[in-house]
Design a protein around this motif. Sequence first.
Motif, PDB file in Angstrom:
ATOM      1  N   SER A 237      29.985  95.442 -60.836  1.00 17.44           N
ATOM      2  CA  SER A 237      29.503  96.146 -59.665  1.00 17.44           C
ATOM      3  C   SER A 237      28.102  96.969 -59.403  1.00 17.44           C
ATOM      4  O   SER A 237      27.419  96.832 -60.560  1.00 17.44           O
ATOM      5  N   SER A 238      27.686  97.596 -58.411  1.00 14.18           N
ATOM      6  CA  SER A 238      26.415  98.140 -58.243  1.00 14.18           C
ATOM      7  C   SER A 238      26.679  99.288 -57.340  1.00 14.18           C
ATOM      8  O   SER A 238      27.572  99.474 -56.571  1.00 14.18           O
ATOM      9  N   MET A 239      25.621 100.021 -57.118  1.00  7.30           N
ATOM     10  CA  MET A 239      25.456 101.227 -56.369  1.00  7.30           C
ATOM     11  C   MET A 239      26.385 102.501 -56.760  1.00  7.30           C
ATOM     12  O   MET A 239      26.045 103.071 -57.541  1.00  7.30           O
ATOM     13  N   TRP A 240      27.489 102.407 -55.743  1.00  6.89           N
ATOM     14  CA  TRP A 240      28.276 103.803 -55.984  1.00  6.89           C
ATOM     15  C   TRP A 240      29.806 103.422 -56.349  1.00  6.89           C
ATOM     16  O   TRP A 240      30.255 104.123 -57.376  1.00  6.89           O
ATOM     17  N   ALA A 241      30.619 102.925 -55.475  1.00  8.25           N
ATOM     18  CA  ALA A 241      32.114 102.852 -55.703  1.00  8.25           C
ATOM     19  C   ALA A 241      32.394 102.298 -56.854  1.00  8.25           C
ATOM     20  O   ALA A 241      33.145 102.929 -57.573  1.00  8.25           O
ATOM     21  N   GLY A 242      32.020 101.073 -57.256  1.00 10.77           N
ATOM     22  CA  GLY A 242      32.225 100.351 -58.481  1.00 10.77           C
ATOM     23  C   GLY A 242      31.725 101.163 -59.450  1.00 10.77           C
ATOM     24  O   GLY A 242      32.544 101.258 -60.675  1.00 10.77           O
ATOM     25  N   PRO A 243      30.586 101.472 -59.850  1.00 10.76           N
ATOM     26  CA  PRO A 243      30.093 102.134 -60.847  1.00 10.76           C
ATOM     27  C   PRO A 243      31.006 103.738 -61.101  1.00 10.76           C
ATOM     28  O   PRO A 243      31.206 103.912 -62.360  1.00 10.76           O
ATOM     29  N   LEU A 244      31.216 104.018 -59.972  1.00 13.44           N
ATOM     30  CA  LEU A 244      32.084 105.639 -60.071  1.00 13.44           C
ATOM     31  C   LEU A 244      33.442 105.042 -60.697  1.00 13.44           C
ATOM     32  O   LEU A 244      33.909 106.010 -61.568  1.00 13.44           O
ATOM     33  N   CYS A 245      34.129 104.035 -60.481  1.00 12.76           N
ATOM     34  CA  CYS A 245      35.237 103.671 -60.902  1.00 12.76           C
ATOM     35  C   CYS A 245      35.102 103.526 -62.237  1.00 12.76           C
ATOM     36  O   CYS A 245      35.991 103.808 -62.954  1.00 12.76           O
ATOM     37  N   ALA A 246      33.989 102.658 -62.712  1.00 10.48           N
ATOM     38  CA  ALA A 246      33.819 102.511 -64.221  1.00 10.48           C
ATOM     39  C   ALA A 246      33.677 103.729 -65.098  1.00 10.48           C
ATOM     40  O   ALA A 246      33.924 103.803 -66.264  1.00 10.48           O
ATOM     41  N   ARG A 247      32.850 104.532 -64.262  1.00  6.95           N
ATOM     42  CA  ARG A 247      32.498 106.106 -65.140  1.00  6.95           C
ATOM     43  C   ARG A 247      34.093 106.714 -65.385  1.00  6.95           C
ATOM     44  O   ARG A 247      34.096 107.060 -66.630  1.00  6.95           O
TER      45      ARG A 247
ATOM     46  N   ALA B 127      38.126 107.893 -69.550  1.00  2.00           N
ATOM     47  CA  ALA B 127      39.525 107.881 -69.932  1.00  2.00           C
ATOM     48  C   ALA B 127      39.687 107.200 -71.581  1.00  2.00           C
ATOM     49  O   ALA B 127      40.561 107.037 -72.101  1.00  2.00           O
ATOM     50  N   GLY B 128      38.445 106.724 -71.931  1.00  3.66           N
ATOM     51  CA  GLY B 128      38.224 106.208 -73.197  1.00  3.66           C
ATOM     52  C   GLY B 128      37.939 104.588 -73.248  1.00  3.66           C
ATOM     53  O   GLY B 128      38.093 104.000 -74.217  1.00  3.66           O
ATOM     54  N   ALA B 129      37.838 103.919 -72.043  1.00  4.01           N
ATOM     55  CA  ALA B 129      37.396 102.604 -72.208  1.00  4.01           C
ATOM     56  C   ALA B 129      36.020 102.403 -72.543  1.00  4.01           C
ATOM     57  O   ALA B 129      35.148 103.240 -72.367  1.00  4.01           O
ATOM     58  N   GLU B 130      35.830 101.035 -72.888  1.00  2.00           N
ATOM     59  CA  GLU B 130      34.292 100.866 -73.473  1.00  2.00           C
ATOM     60  C   GLU B 130      33.975 100.019 -72.266  1.00  2.00           C
ATOM     61  O   GLU B 130      34.490  98.862 -71.848  1.00  2.00           O
ATOM     62  N   VAL B 131      32.971 100.615 -71.609  1.00  2.00           N
ATOM     63  CA  VAL B 131      32.245  99.915 -70.293  1.00  2.00           C
ATOM     64  C   VAL B 131      31.233  99.180 -70.417  1.00  2.00           C
ATOM     65  O   VAL B 131      29.916  99.588 -71.299  1.00  2.00           O
ATOM     66  N   ILE B 132      31.046  97.750 -70.081  1.00  2.00           N
ATOM     67  CA  ILE B 132      29.924  96.852 -70.132  1.00  2.00           C
ATOM     68  C   ILE B 132      29.352  96.634 -68.909  1.00  2.00           C
ATOM     69  O   ILE B 132      30.192  96.092 -68.144  1.00  2.00           O
TER      70      ILE B 132
ATOM     71  N   LEU C 212      26.366 108.340 -63.777  1.00  2.00           N
ATOM     72  CA  LEU C 212      27.321 107.180 -63.404  1.00  2.00           C
ATOM     73  C   LEU C 212      27.332 106.402 -64.776  1.00  2.00           C
ATOM     74  O   LEU C 212      28.491 105.935 -64.868  1.00  2.00           O
ATOM     75  N   HIS C 213      26.340 105.959 -65.329  1.00  2.84           N
ATOM     76  CA  HIS C 213      26.300 105.097 -66.408  1.00  2.84           C
ATOM     77  C   HIS C 213      25.916 105.473 -67.770  1.00  2.84           C
ATOM     78  O   HIS C 213      25.888 104.649 -68.748  1.00  2.84           O
ATOM     79  N   ALA C 214      25.830 106.920 -67.986  1.00  4.10           N
ATOM     80  CA  ALA C 214      25.454 107.417 -69.421  1.00  4.10           C
ATOM     81  C   ALA C 214      26.767 106.888 -70.300  1.00  4.10           C
ATOM     82  O   ALA C 214      28.015 107.005 -69.928  1.00  4.10           O
ATOM     83  N   GLY C 215      26.280 106.253 -71.433  1.00  8.57           N
ATOM     84  CA  GLY C 215      27.647 106.040 -72.395  1.00  8.57           C
ATOM     85  C   GLY C 215      28.065 104.525 -72.104  1.00  8.57           C
ATOM     86  O   GLY C 215      28.914 104.091 -73.116  1.00  8.57           O
ATOM     87  N   HIS C 216      27.608 103.833 -71.248  1.00  8.64           N
ATOM     88  CA  HIS C 216      28.086 102.404 -71.078  1.00  8.64           C
ATOM     89  C   HIS C 216      26.979 101.467 -71.793  1.00  8.64           C
ATOM     90  O   HIS C 216      25.953 101.950 -72.078  1.00  8.64           O
TER      91      HIS C 216
END
Length: 461
Positions: free
Chosen positions: A207-217, A222-227, A249-253
């Motif tokens: 995803s991009s922009m806001w909704a999807g990346p916020l979900c990923a964050r 919660a402990g998931a590894e986000v790519i 939104l994306h730090a740590g991914h």
Amino acid sequence: MLDWAASGAMALTGVPDGAPVASPAPALAMLGQVTAELARATGETGHAVRADPAELITGRAALAGLTRGGRVSAGGSSFLLRSADGWCAVTLSRPDDVAAVPAIAGSLGASLDGASLDGASLDGTATLAAACAALTAVARGTPAEDLAAAAQLVGVPAAALPASGPPSAPAEPAPGESPSWPPWRAERIAAPLAGARLAGAVVADLSSMWAGPLCARLLGLAGAEVIKVESPARPDGARSGNGEFFDWLHAGHRSLSADFGTRAGRTALLALLEVADVVIEASRPRALAALGLAPDMLSHRPGQVWLSITGYGRAEPGRVAFGDDAAVAGGLVGWAAGESSPEPVFCADAIADPLAGACGALAVALSLSAGGGELIDLSMRDVAAAFAAPGRDIAPGHGPHDVLPGWSVACPRWHREQAVLPPRPPRPFARAGAGEEGRAPELGADTGAVLAWLAGRPAAC
């Protein structure tokens, strides 16, 4: 009501030279119920995520210095236009949207009255103002649904405001009390997996922009590894926006760059989709289908959860939406004093985006706690409608809350007063991850490591 005043969201709702508006307050209370449930659900299969509802809604505005614009969105690219029979929201955030205005007017049999929209100045603010003025004139003689349909026909986000009118009895709801809850649909795509967990799960974020990346964050917390997956030819547009917000939104991914126009890029993406525990995408269904990577074209590993975020749901693939117009489509607006009756204004900052992101994270967490194996169809319009419904349907018992001079809200029942506070910046990223903590990775920074991991080589992802 008092929490809404303190959140920063009320400061973003209302006309610029008038009082901030309290009417959408139940949305914040309902988001509090969502984040509480998210903490419980993420705690079952990972680390409990305790998100601040006010931070989710107003964090971007605080970092970007946005203020309320009334019938112009806080971000400045969405417009609430009075139509022949109501109101219509139109978003002109891209040059192509502005360039499409003559086609919209022409399809409705309207002239632009000499407005200059020539291609030489399509990226200028003057052209955006001219486009808005032209649509304002066209809208006055056009039913809202017709204007929205004409805009959508040429790919411009637009929506008619439902005719329910302003709420007369807002209250503090819980999600289970709304007939429109949950605002997502789930269908089985794979067998459930006993013991599916968020902690250590691999999340492929397309995803991009806001909704999807916020979900990923939230899933990452919660402990998931986000790519995060991006095309080098078309990276996430938010990279060119506020850098602090993108970092938040994306730090740590991890960042994987793959050219989807090449066989190698599609092969890499397919390999990731095959091993991912969670897939987040916000594409039109036909976009992934053109790559041969739509969810109904793939086999899915047991327990995999696929979250599809769209403007209007997978059943309406041709309609596009951004956060402000999607909120209007669901009826989630503020109501400010008008000449003879209340008139709608945009609610906070593209509010359908953060609400959809939070609901998406909750939907994924709940699915995984039951074993996963589902495709979750999440519509931003339906999310906004769910959050708008309590303000229309539930009686409060507290009476009206006055907005006092100097901008504070008074509760007559408890004799309490709360100042209307400005948006506050989000807290810094707190979870240690790959790369420089607190900063989003550069585009493609982890491509080699991710590809090596997918190939089974020793390099860890």
